[in-house]
Design an enzyme around this catalytic site. Structure first.
Site, PDB file in Angstrom:
ATOM      1  N   GLY A  61     -10.860 188.236 183.362  1.00  0.00           N
ATOM      2  CA  GLY A  61      -9.615 188.770 183.876  1.00  0.00           C
ATOM      3  C   GLY A  61      -8.620 188.977 182.744  1.00  0.00           C
ATOM      4  N   CYS A  62      -7.552 189.712 183.039  1.00  0.00           N
ATOM      5  CA  CYS A  62      -6.575 190.042 181.995  1.00  0.00           C
ATOM      6  C   CYS A  62      -5.793 188.804 181.546  1.00  0.00           C
ATOM      7  CB  CYS A  62      -5.642 191.152 182.466  1.00  0.00           C
ATOM      8  SG  CYS A  62      -4.932 190.892 184.109  1.00  0.00           S
ATOM      9  N   TYR A  63      -5.277 188.019 182.492  1.00  0.00           N
ATOM     10  CA  TYR A  63      -4.584 186.786 182.109  1.00  0.00           C
ATOM     11  C   TYR A  63      -5.510 185.842 181.333  1.00  0.00           C
ATOM     12  CZ  TYR A  63      -0.408 187.646 185.052  1.00  0.00           C
ATOM     13  OH  TYR A  63       0.763 188.142 185.599  1.00  0.00           O
TER      14      TYR A  63
END
Length: 349
Positions: free
Chosen positions: A156-158
């Site tokens: 995921g981006c986070y």
């Protein structure tokens, strides 16, 4: 996996499933300038029969296949499949894919090796046949495994913004594994291309809001993959925020340790990397330093008043946090230069 003679002589044939979303369009845009691939197939259910330039005007004048539905497609001649569908979609249909294809997934379907953990946060079907076969596609951390595998689950981006600085520090035991606090902020595109009231411009302009109710799905993803990588159990306090910009993530991470040693360890780990850059000590990167690039920039600051050290990590959520990292993983698998087709400079101004 070394590049085969056939792959040296001809371009890889690419399929992009979920091409009409933000990550799908970014993968398409990146691959258009990649010298070793051709886009042979675009797949999307809602926009089947349309040209992609009807959805994204940036593609006007570019020759690309008409979007097909999944049932109309033929994946037999495809070398690489980028799945940009929402979480829960690929796991339901991957059994129908031809065998021995490179599959790079940008959803959460295969980020967990633990069925209970995945279902407790996502409440989606867990694919027992494939979930343990996928490699977590954090390129700089799992490069060796990625090169040997054909099934890649992109983070995921986070988690990308957090795990890149945190994993080397946990491994080297330079920071305490408890009391890690993450205050992260993301642009609105991180929520995908959805028409929701809470994502409207007027709902977010001149405001910042925290969300996730202290139970965000990326928390277990980070803790789970931290353990798989370091064999150390770590508990994170993670709060994401939505900010009124299109793209970009800034994760402010508070850890306990020696600031100079932390900075030196990150430099040692990443000094040869193309896409992770550590700033001089106490120099703070900002989101605009990475917008439009596949870069992660990291800054480290000490604190005179307490034992906490502040780490700032910034990425473009649609590139290093999604589509750019996906292409970087493909490059690693086929032994291409990892920067091929990817920007190392941000957009300025």
């Amino acid at each position: 996996m070394k590049t085969k003679n056939r792959e040296k002589k001809s371009k890889l044939n690419i399929a992009i499933i979920g091409a009409s979303g933000y990550t799908g369009s970014e993968v398409t845009k990146l691959l258009l300038k990649h010298p070793m691939v051709k886009i042979g197939l675009l797949v999307g259910e809602k926009n089947s029969g349309k040209k992609i330039d009807e959805i994204f005007k940036q593609f006007i004048g570019v020759k690309l296949p008409t979007i097909k539905s999944f049932n109309e497609k033929n994946l037999n001649s495809v070398d690489v499949i980028f799945s940009c569908m929402p979480s829960g979609s690929l796991s339901l249909i991957i059994d129908r894919f031809p065998k021995n294809k490179v599959i790079i997934d940008l959803s959460a379907d295969f980020r967990f090796k633990d069925r209970k953990l995945y279902k407790s946060y996502y409440n989606l079907d867990y694919n027992d046949n494939f979930s343990k076969k996928f490699v977590y596609g954090l390129t700089e951390i799992n490069r060796t495994a990625i090169k040997k595998n054909k099934l890649i689950s992109c983070p995921g981006c986070y988690p990308t913004s957090v795990l890149l600085p945190i994993i080397p520090l946990i491994k080297s035991k330079l920071i305490k594994k408890t009391g890690i606090i993450i205050d992260a902020k993301s642009g609105i595109s991180g929520a995908g291309r959805n028409i929701k009231e809470e994502l409207l411009f007027t709902e977010n302009y001149n405001s910042v809001k925290a969300y996730g109710n202290n139970n965000h799905r990326h928390t277990p993803e980070m803790e789970h993959n931290l353990f798989l990588t370091t064999k150390i159990k770590t508990l994170l306090s993670f709060t994401p925020h939505l900010i009124p910009i299109n793209r970009g993530i800034m994760s402010t991470i508070y850890v306990k340790g020696d600031a100079k040693k932390i900075h030196n360890e990150l430099i040692k780990n990443y000094n040869k990397e193309k896409f992770v850059k550590v700033s001089p000590f106490s120099e703070v990167p900002k989101i605009s330093d990475v917008t439009g690039s596949n870069l992660c920039r990291i800054g480290v600051m000490g604190n005179r008043r307490n034992e906490y050290v502040t780490i700032i990590s910034v990425i473009d959520n649609l590139l290093k946090g999604a589509s750019g990292q996906a292409v970087q993983n493909m490059n690693a698998i086929f032994n291409f230069p990892e920067e091929l087709g990817l920007d190392q400079l941000s957009i300025c101004p």
